[in-house]
Scaffold this motif. Structure first.
Motif, PDB file in Angstrom:
ATOM      1  N   ASP A   1     -37.294 -20.258  17.800  1.00  0.00           N
ATOM      2  CA  ASP A   1     -38.617 -20.434  17.225  1.00  0.00           C
ATOM      3  C   ASP A   1     -38.700 -19.509  16.016  1.00  0.00           C
ATOM      4  O   ASP A   1     -38.871 -18.300  16.165  1.00  0.00           O
ATOM      5  CB  ASP A   1     -39.714 -20.090  18.230  1.00  0.00           C
ATOM      6  CG  ASP A   1     -41.118 -20.381  17.688  1.00  0.00           C
ATOM      7  OD1 ASP A   1     -41.234 -21.222  16.771  1.00  0.00           O
ATOM      8  OD2 ASP A   1     -42.085 -19.762  18.152  1.00  0.00           O
ATOM      9  N   GLY A   2     -38.535 -20.063  14.839  1.00  0.00           N
ATOM     10  CA  GLY A   2     -38.517 -19.235  13.640  1.00  0.00           C
ATOM     11  C   GLY A   2     -37.296 -18.340  13.616  1.00  0.00           C
ATOM     12  O   GLY A   2     -36.163 -18.803  13.693  1.00  0.00           O
ATOM     13  N   HIS A   3     -37.531 -17.033  13.537  1.00  0.00           N
ATOM     14  CA  HIS A   3     -36.434 -16.059  13.493  1.00  0.00           C
ATOM     15  C   HIS A   3     -36.230 -15.390  14.838  1.00  0.00           C
ATOM     16  O   HIS A   3     -35.606 -14.329  14.921  1.00  0.00           O
ATOM     17  CB  HIS A   3     -36.721 -14.994  12.433  1.00  0.00           C
ATOM     18  CG  HIS A   3     -36.795 -15.543  11.046  1.00  0.00           C
ATOM     19  ND1 HIS A   3     -37.147 -14.766   9.967  1.00  0.00           N
ATOM     20  CD2 HIS A   3     -36.563 -16.782  10.554  1.00  0.00           C
ATOM     21  CE1 HIS A   3     -37.137 -15.514   8.869  1.00  0.00           C
ATOM     22  NE2 HIS A   3     -36.784 -16.737   9.210  1.00  0.00           N
ATOM     23  N   GLU A   4     -36.738 -15.998  15.908  1.00  0.00           N
ATOM     24  CA  GLU A   4     -36.634 -15.411  17.243  1.00  0.00           C
ATOM     25  C   GLU A   4     -36.084 -16.423  18.236  1.00  0.00           C
ATOM     26  O   GLU A   4     -36.167 -17.640  18.025  1.00  0.00           O
ATOM     27  CB  GLU A   4     -37.998 -14.913  17.729  1.00  0.00           C
ATOM     28  CG  GLU A   4     -38.602 -13.809  16.878  1.00  0.00           C
ATOM     29  CD  GLU A   4     -39.988 -13.441  17.344  1.00  0.00           C
ATOM     30  OE1 GLU A   4     -40.257 -12.243  17.515  1.00  0.00           O
ATOM     31  OE2 GLU A   4     -40.813 -14.361  17.526  1.00  0.00           O
ATOM     32  N   VAL A   5     -35.516 -15.910  19.312  1.00  0.00           N
ATOM     33  CA  VAL A   5     -35.145 -16.756  20.432  1.00  0.00           C
ATOM     34  C   VAL A   5     -36.234 -16.618  21.492  1.00  0.00           C
ATOM     35  O   VAL A   5     -36.704 -15.510  21.786  1.00  0.00           O
ATOM     36  CB  VAL A   5     -33.761 -16.366  21.013  1.00  0.00           C
ATOM     37  CG1 VAL A   5     -33.696 -14.888  21.369  1.00  0.00           C
ATOM     38  CG2 VAL A   5     -33.463 -17.191  22.262  1.00  0.00           C
ATOM     39  N   VAL A   6     -36.659 -17.743  22.052  1.00  0.00           N
ATOM     40  CA  VAL A   6     -37.628 -17.765  23.150  1.00  0.00           C
ATOM     41  C   VAL A   6     -36.884 -18.204  24.403  1.00  0.00           C
ATOM     42  O   VAL A   6     -36.248 -19.264  24.419  1.00  0.00           O
ATOM     43  CB  VAL A   6     -38.794 -18.736  22.863  1.00  0.00           C
ATOM     44  CG1 VAL A   6     -39.757 -18.772  24.050  1.00  0.00           C
ATOM     45  CG2 VAL A   6     -39.531 -18.336  21.594  1.00  0.00           C
TER      46      VAL A   6
ATOM     47  N   VAL B   1     -25.973 -17.603  18.554  1.00  0.00           N
ATOM     48  CA  VAL B   1     -25.570 -19.002  18.608  1.00  0.00           C
ATOM     49  C   VAL B   1     -26.607 -19.879  17.914  1.00  0.00           C
ATOM     50  O   VAL B   1     -26.271 -20.747  17.092  1.00  0.00           O
ATOM     51  CB  VAL B   1     -25.368 -19.453  20.070  1.00  0.00           C
ATOM     52  CG1 VAL B   1     -25.268 -20.971  20.156  1.00  0.00           C
ATOM     53  CG2 VAL B   1     -24.124 -18.820  20.653  1.00  0.00           C
ATOM     54  N   LEU B   2     -27.868 -19.665  18.230  1.00  0.00           N
ATOM     55  CA  LEU B   2     -28.927 -20.467  17.621  1.00  0.00           C
ATOM     56  C   LEU B   2     -28.974 -20.256  16.112  1.00  0.00           C
ATOM     57  O   LEU B   2     -29.204 -21.201  15.350  1.00  0.00           O
ATOM     58  CB  LEU B   2     -30.273 -20.112  18.251  1.00  0.00           C
ATOM     59  CG  LEU B   2     -30.419 -20.475  19.736  1.00  0.00           C
ATOM     60  CD1 LEU B   2     -31.700 -19.869  20.304  1.00  0.00           C
ATOM     61  CD2 LEU B   2     -30.416 -21.991  19.912  1.00  0.00           C
TER      62      LEU B   2
ATOM     63  N   SER C   1     -22.988 -10.012  26.719  1.00  0.00           N
ATOM     64  CA  SER C   1     -23.362 -11.405  26.947  1.00  0.00           C
ATOM     65  C   SER C   1     -22.373 -12.342  26.273  1.00  0.00           C
ATOM     66  O   SER C   1     -21.815 -12.040  25.214  1.00  0.00           O
ATOM     67  CB  SER C   1     -24.780 -11.693  26.435  1.00  0.00           C
ATOM     68  OG  SER C   1     -24.827 -11.627  25.017  1.00  0.00           O
ATOM     69  N   VAL C   2     -22.155 -13.490  26.921  1.00  0.00           N
ATOM     70  CA  VAL C   2     -21.342 -14.567  26.361  1.00  0.00           C
ATOM     71  C   VAL C   2     -22.237 -15.795  26.299  1.00  0.00           C
ATOM     72  O   VAL C   2     -22.822 -16.196  27.319  1.00  0.00           O
ATOM     73  CB  VAL C   2     -20.108 -14.855  27.239  1.00  0.00           C
ATOM     74  CG1 VAL C   2     -19.335 -16.042  26.685  1.00  0.00           C
ATOM     75  CG2 VAL C   2     -19.223 -13.623  27.327  1.00  0.00           C
ATOM     76  N   ALA C   3     -22.365 -16.390  25.102  1.00  0.00           N
ATOM     77  CA  ALA C   3     -23.295 -17.486  24.905  1.00  0.00           C
ATOM     78  C   ALA C   3     -22.608 -18.675  24.245  1.00  0.00           C
ATOM     79  O   ALA C   3     -21.634 -18.512  23.498  1.00  0.00           O
ATOM     80  CB  ALA C   3     -24.482 -17.038  24.049  1.00  0.00           C
ATOM     81  N   ALA C   4     -23.125 -19.881  24.520  1.00  0.00           N
ATOM     82  CA  ALA C   4     -22.570 -21.109  23.952  1.00  0.00           C
ATOM     83  C   ALA C   4     -23.709 -22.055  23.589  1.00  0.00           C
ATOM     84  O   ALA C   4     -24.795 -21.982  24.167  1.00  0.00           O
ATOM     85  CB  ALA C   4     -21.617 -21.769  24.946  1.00  0.00           C
ATOM     86  N   PRO C   5     -23.474 -22.955  22.629  1.00  0.00           N
ATOM     87  CA  PRO C   5     -24.539 -23.870  22.181  1.00  0.00           C
ATOM     88  C   PRO C   5     -24.728 -25.063  23.098  1.00  0.00           C
ATOM     89  O   PRO C   5     -23.779 -25.558  23.722  1.00  0.00           O
ATOM     90  CB  PRO C   5     -24.040 -24.317  20.804  1.00  0.00           C
ATOM     91  CG  PRO C   5     -22.550 -24.244  20.901  1.00  0.00           C
ATOM     92  CD  PRO C   5     -22.259 -23.071  21.798  1.00  0.00           C
ATOM     93  N   VAL C   6     -25.964 -25.542  23.140  1.00  0.00           N
ATOM     94  CA  VAL C   6     -26.326 -26.772  23.849  1.00  0.00           C
ATOM     95  C   VAL C   6     -26.788 -27.773  22.800  1.00  0.00           C
ATOM     96  O   VAL C   6     -27.661 -27.456  21.990  1.00  0.00           O
ATOM     97  CB  VAL C   6     -27.448 -26.525  24.878  1.00  0.00           C
ATOM     98  CG1 VAL C   6     -27.936 -27.839  25.473  1.00  0.00           C
ATOM     99  CG2 VAL C   6     -26.971 -25.577  25.970  1.00  0.00           C
TER     100      VAL C   6
ATOM    101  N   ARG D   1     -27.406 -32.058  17.181  1.00  0.00           N
ATOM    102  CA  ARG D   1     -27.920 -30.771  16.726  1.00  0.00           C
ATOM    103  C   ARG D   1     -27.987 -29.798  17.899  1.00  0.00           C
ATOM    104  O   ARG D   1     -28.224 -30.199  19.043  1.00  0.00           O
ATOM    105  CB  ARG D   1     -29.305 -30.932  16.114  1.00  0.00           C
ATOM    106  CG  ARG D   1     -29.317 -31.621  14.763  1.00  0.00           C
ATOM    107  CD  ARG D   1     -30.701 -31.591  14.154  1.00  0.00           C
ATOM    108  NE  ARG D   1     -31.681 -32.255  15.015  1.00  0.00           N
ATOM    109  CZ  ARG D   1     -32.997 -32.263  14.787  1.00  0.00           C
ATOM    110  NH1 ARG D   1     -33.486 -31.620  13.737  1.00  0.00           N
ATOM    111  NH2 ARG D   1     -33.810 -32.898  15.604  1.00  0.00           N
ATOM    112  N   VAL D   2     -27.793 -28.517  17.597  1.00  0.00           N
ATOM    113  CA  VAL D   2     -27.909 -27.491  18.630  1.00  0.00           C
ATOM    114  C   VAL D   2     -29.388 -27.269  18.924  1.00  0.00           C
ATOM    115  O   VAL D   2     -30.156 -26.872  18.040  1.00  0.00           O
ATOM    116  CB  VAL D   2     -27.236 -26.186  18.182  1.00  0.00           C
ATOM    117  CG1 VAL D   2     -27.528 -25.056  19.174  1.00  0.00           C
ATOM    118  CG2 VAL D   2     -25.736 -26.387  18.050  1.00  0.00           C
ATOM    119  N   VAL D   3     -29.798 -27.553  20.145  1.00  0.00           N
ATOM    120  CA  VAL D   3     -31.208 -27.473  20.526  1.00  0.00           C
ATOM    121  C   VAL D   3     -31.502 -26.261  21.400  1.00  0.00           C
ATOM    122  O   VAL D   3     -32.670 -25.913  21.611  1.00  0.00           O
ATOM    123  CB  VAL D   3     -31.653 -28.761  21.260  1.00  0.00           C
ATOM    124  CG1 VAL D   3     -31.542 -29.960  20.330  1.00  0.00           C
ATOM    125  CG2 VAL D   3     -30.821 -28.987  22.526  1.00  0.00           C
ATOM    126  N   ALA D   4     -30.464 -25.639  21.930  1.00  0.00           N
ATOM    127  CA  ALA D   4     -30.655 -24.492  22.820  1.00  0.00           C
ATOM    128  C   ALA D   4     -29.336 -23.738  22.919  1.00  0.00           C
ATOM    129  O   ALA D   4     -28.312 -24.156  22.383  1.00  0.00           O
ATOM    130  CB  ALA D   4     -31.120 -24.940  24.205  1.00  0.00           C
TER     131      ALA D   4
END
Length: 275
Positions: free
Chosen positions: A112-117, A148-149, A205-210, A216-219
């Motif tokens: 959301d903008g420049h933040e992760v929710v 990632v986002l 943390s280890v993160a991957a795109p959804v 498009r990456v949505v999460a």
């Protein structure tokens, strides 16, 4: 009413209500009426009237201690947000599988903008502490989910973040725009982000795109483990598998072309913390 008159009259009723709701947050989950008025910048009489209306509707609840808290009615409405509702429902089986495979904290977030929710979090009672919460926000540059986002965000968003001051949550948080640019390129190249000690020096943390049906990456989802002795390579396959599974459930063509199934267990003999 002219703009000058509007400025003299102050915020609209809607603005005042939003100011009241914005008074609540981490560390301010329960507030007195005077505390709400002070945080929202409203006269006590105005706050009393608006808080009463919000409480009657169920957006706020007044406890036995006289303090107000966010009400369940507001939570019910917020849970209908389309980016959260369908995503969480489709993601939950894979988040649960990932949780069982790693026995660590699992998180799912959107930009959301420049933040992760954060829209979902499964917390293991014996796992390393995490500072995220469902509905909470963190800066994109400082977290695995956020990186990632940001890596897959529109170029304009990336440049805005790179040009703005970046908060250091720990001495390891990336705050240099050149380093962050290199990190984002690595995330796009490798399809995974690894953040060690950027939010808390004790966690990694280890993160991957959804991805969604239009690719498009949505999460983004992540697993948070203790930093000491952690071996990210042992976690990456499970995180990627969970992300592909959610992407397939959301209709992403690339996820349908590859086996996604349920999350595979970690490699034989591997521990999520490398111990």
């Amino acid at each position: 009413m002219s703009p000058a008159q509007g400025a003299r009259n102050g915020p609209s009723v809607t603005g005042r209500v939003l100011g009241i709701l914005s008074a609540f947050g981490p560390g301010a989950e329960a507030l007195t009426l005077s505390g709400i008025a002070r945080a929202a910048g409203l006269p006590l009489s105005t706050a009393h009237r608006l808080v009463g209306e919000l409480a009657s509707w169920g957006a706020l609840e007044r406890g036995e201690d006289g303090r107000y808290r966010i009400g369940l009615r507001l939570w019910e409405v917020g849970a209908l947000a389309p980016r959260s509702l369908g995503l969480r429902e489709r993601a939950m089986p894979y988040l649960e599988d990932l949780y069982e495979a790693t026995r660590q904290n699992v998180q799912l977030g959107v930009r959301d903008g420049h933040e992760v929710v954060y829209v979902e979090r499964l917390a293991h009672p014996e796992a390393v502490r995490v500072f995220s919460r469902v509905g909470g926000r963190m800066p994109l540059h400082a977290t695995g989910v956020g990186q990632v986002l940001l890596a897959y965000a529109p170029a304009a968003v990336q440049e805005e973040v790179l040009a703005a001051p970046m908060t250091a949550l720990t001495p390891r948080t990336i705050t240099d725009p050149y380093e962050l640019r290199r990190t984002l390129a690595a995330v796009r190249r490798e399809g995974v982000a690894v953040c060690d000690g950027m939010v808390d020096l004790l966690s990694l943390s280890v993160a991957a795109p959804v991805r969604g049906e239009d690719e498009r990456v949505v999460a983004s989802l992540s697993v948070v483990v203790p930093s000491a002795g952690a071996e990210p390579r042992a976690i990456v396959p499970a995180v990627r598998a969970a992300a592909r599974g959610i992407s397939r459930a959301l209709g992403a063509p690339s996820a349908r072309r590859r086996p996604a199934g349920v999350v595979s267990p970690l490699p034989a003999g591997a521990s999520p913390t490398g111990g």
